[in-house]
Scaffold this active site. Structure first.
Site, mmCIF file in Angstrom:
data_model
loop_
_atom_site.group_PDB
_atom_site.id
_atom_site.type_symbol
_atom_site.label_atom_id
_atom_site.label_comp_id
_atom_site.label_asym_id
_atom_site.label_seq_id
_atom_site.Cartn_x
_atom_site.Cartn_y
_atom_site.Cartn_z
ATOM 1 N N LYS A 131 52.584 7.863 -13.871
ATOM 2 C CA LYS A 131 53.496 8.099 -12.746
ATOM 3 C C LYS A 131 52.808 8.511 -11.438
ATOM 4 C CE LYS A 131 57.871 8.174 -14.985
ATOM 5 N NZ LYS A 131 58.185 8.485 -16.375
ATOM 6 N N TYR A 156 61.285 12.182 -24.142
ATOM 7 C CA TYR A 156 61.196 10.791 -23.698
ATOM 8 C C TYR A 156 59.719 10.423 -23.561
ATOM 9 C CZ TYR A 156 61.338 6.503 -21.076
ATOM 10 O OH TYR A 156 61.140 5.194 -20.691
ATOM 11 N N ASP A 181 52.134 14.643 -23.511
ATOM 12 C CA ASP A 181 52.521 13.553 -22.627
ATOM 13 C C ASP A 181 52.850 14.172 -21.263
ATOM 14 O OD1 ASP A 181 53.734 11.564 -21.184
ATOM 15 O OD2 ASP A 181 55.082 10.912 -22.783
ATOM 16 N N TYR A 197 67.410 -0.604 -17.712
ATOM 17 C CA TYR A 197 68.578 -0.315 -18.542
ATOM 18 C C TYR A 197 69.810 -1.057 -18.029
ATOM 19 C CZ TYR A 197 65.188 3.181 -19.795
ATOM 20 O OH TYR A 197 64.024 3.790 -20.167
HETATM 21 C C1 LIG Z 1 58.064 7.646 -17.583
HETATM 22 C C2 LIG Z 1 57.485 8.256 -18.792
HETATM 23 C C3 LIG Z 1 56.835 7.468 -19.762
HETATM 24 C C4 LIG Z 1 56.759 5.962 -19.676
HETATM 25 O O1 LIG Z 1 56.061 5.529 -18.564
HETATM 26 P P1 LIG Z 1 56.262 4.017 -18.012
HETATM 27 O O2 LIG Z 1 55.221 3.873 -16.956
HETATM 28 O O3 LIG Z 1 57.675 3.963 -17.491
HETATM 29 O O4 LIG Z 1 56.065 3.104 -19.165
HETATM 30 C C5 LIG Z 1 56.290 8.124 -20.845
HETATM 31 N N1 LIG Z 1 56.352 9.456 -20.968
HETATM 32 C C6 LIG Z 1 56.967 10.232 -20.057
HETATM 33 C C7 LIG Z 1 56.979 11.719 -20.245
HETATM 34 C C8 LIG Z 1 57.556 9.670 -18.943
HETATM 35 O O5 LIG Z 1 58.191 10.447 -18.050
#
Ligand SMILES: *Cc1c(COP(=O)(O)O)cnc(C)c1O
Length: 441
Positions: free
Chosen positions: A291, A161, A262, A29
């Site tokens: 992550k 997000y 997610d 960003y």
């Molecule tokens: C960080 C994140 C993403 C995206 O992951 P990247 O590896 O940065 O592309 C998608 N969903 C959630 C909930 C996240 O915290």
């Protein structure tokens, strides 16, 4: 020519490196040239980051961020380092088309074992955003294969997000994700209001009715509902009652809609459950992991789905899932992910997270009395101080470093998700640094 013959970067002075960084390197960003000077990390071990030269008098700081949810075991963990070394000696990467590799097979099998029962098939990809793309593609292609191509829209709630590529962006919070910049380019999805805040706040029947009405109205067009279960992370660090996930599960079944969780931020223990879905006792049709999957070593993500979805796609007119990244199933990333998952399962991570939760709560609660603080909340190994105004990130960051801690606030939030190996002294230092940052931000 001089530039090209320059010595190895490690031989260049910190100043010179930072000048090159500013001239050439995009940061998250960020603008170009950068308006903000990052700090150069020379090495990291355990819960400590070491700067190339002291910042605000601190050469080493306690990491309060786990490198954005990822480094749950801390840095340079001997077991993870060894896993990488062993795998490098065998094969670092080999294509996944027509070939396979043991680390990828083991990881997929382990993820199926660990996640809720109906999830049986695993798509290994390179990042969280791509994983969300794949999850959405699975959902849309599933309905298309069943001859129900009308079902191609998505529903989510505000404040979420899901990543920075286009389809994930379309389900990020419309304001936080600046959808107005991209109007006409983003998929037009259905947005419910932001879920009422508070893990323990009772389920609000008015909000449930709101979800019901939207799903009943848009159901025939919806492929899936996608949400972050229990914790909305980068969209605003908000927690909600797991009961809303049970409501979504019942309603999506009733209206023939898939449910995608997610868990890229929440997975692997962060919220106090191995997966946040467990707080609600429900399982989604598709789950995204990322992550912390590799303990913060390498970029890797996994989209898991049920046999029903896999069969639906594989018996359709186009009987293949139309996705295949170059670095799919990367053995190096899978090997370190296997080691990270075993490390997590082999220790009492739940006790660590409970200990951190208690300590963060004790340390952060007094911040409610600071001027400018709007809310303090803690869940699992996540602590959040929300201000009533935007944080001056540069000022807050330096105040935290003076307290010996690395924090990276955003918007009106000063927050932490420390590595699970952080001890009581680390957590106390983090809480003090958050106070210090909140006082000056
Ligand atoms: C960080 C994140 C993403 C995206 O992951 P990247 O590896 O940065 O592309 C998608 N969903 C959630 C909930 C996240 O915290």
């Amino acid at each position: 020519m001089r530039e090209r013959c320059a010595p190895e970067p490690s031989a260049l002075a910190t100043r010179r490196l930072l000048a090159l960084d500013q001239a050439h390197v995009w940061h998250p960003y960020g603008s170009m040239p950068a308006t903000e000077e990052p700090f150069l990390v020379e090495s990291a071990r355990g819960t400590r980051l070491r700067f190339a030269e002291p910042v605000e008098g601190a050469h080493e700081v306690v990491d309060g961020m786990s490198s954005w949810w990822a480094a749950v075991h801390g840095y340079a963990h001997p077991a993870l380092d060894a896993a990488v070394r062993e795998q490098v000696a065998r094969v670092s990467h080999v294509m996944f088309g027509g070939l396979t590799n043991a680390p990828a097979i083991r990881l997929a099998t382990r993820l199926v074992e660990l996640t809720p029962d109906p999830l049986r098939h695993v798509f290994l990809c390179d990042s969280g955003s791509v994983c969300v793309e794949v999850a959405i593609k699975m959902a849309i292609q599933y309905w298309w294969s069943l001859g129900r191509g009308r079902k191609h829209r998505l529903m989510t709630w505000r404040g979420g997000y899901h990543g920075d590529t286009f389809h994930p962006m379309s389900v990020c919070d419309p304001d936080g994700g600046m959808h107005h910049l991209w109007s006409g380019l983003l998929g037009r999805q259905v947005f419910a209001d932001i879920p009422p805040c508070g893990f323990d706040t009772p389920v609000d029947p008015t909000y449930v009715a709101h979800l019901e009405a939207l799903l009943a109205h848009h159901g025939p067009d919806l492929a899936a509902v996608i949400v972050e279960p229990v914790v909305q992370g980068a969209g605003g660090m908000r927690f909600h009652n797991p009961g809303y996930l049970q409501v979504l599960r019942e309603l999506t079944r009733e209206h023939d809609i898939l449910l995608i969780f997610d868990e890229i931020a929440t997975g692997f223990g962060r919220t106090g459950a191995l997966f946040a879905a467990e707080h609600a006792g429900v399982s989604p049709d598709i789950m995204c992991l990322g992550k912390a999957l590799t303990g913060g070593y390498l970029s890797l993500a996994a989209a898991l789905c049920t046999s029903e979805i896999a069969q639906g796609i594989s018996q359709g007119a186009m009987p293949v899932l139309a996705h295949g990244p170059t670095f799919m199933g990367n053995p190096l990333a899978c090997a370190v992910a296997n080691a990270s998952v075993e490390l997590l399962c082999g220790r009492d991570w739940a006790a660590d997270v409970a200990r951190i939760e208690k300590r963060l709560l004790a340390g952060l609660s007094p911040a409610t009395r600071l001027p400018g603080v709007a809310d303090v909340r803690v869940l699992g190994a996540i602590g959040v101080v929300q201000l009533d105004h935007p944080v001056d990130v540069a000022v807050a960051t330096r105040a935290a470093i003076r307290s010996g801690v690395w924090l990276r606030p955003f918007r009106d939030l000063i927050y932490t998700m420390p590595p699970f190996v952080a001890d009581d002294a680390d957590i106390d230092a983090i809480a003090r640094a958050i106070h210090a940052a909140a006082r000056v931000a």
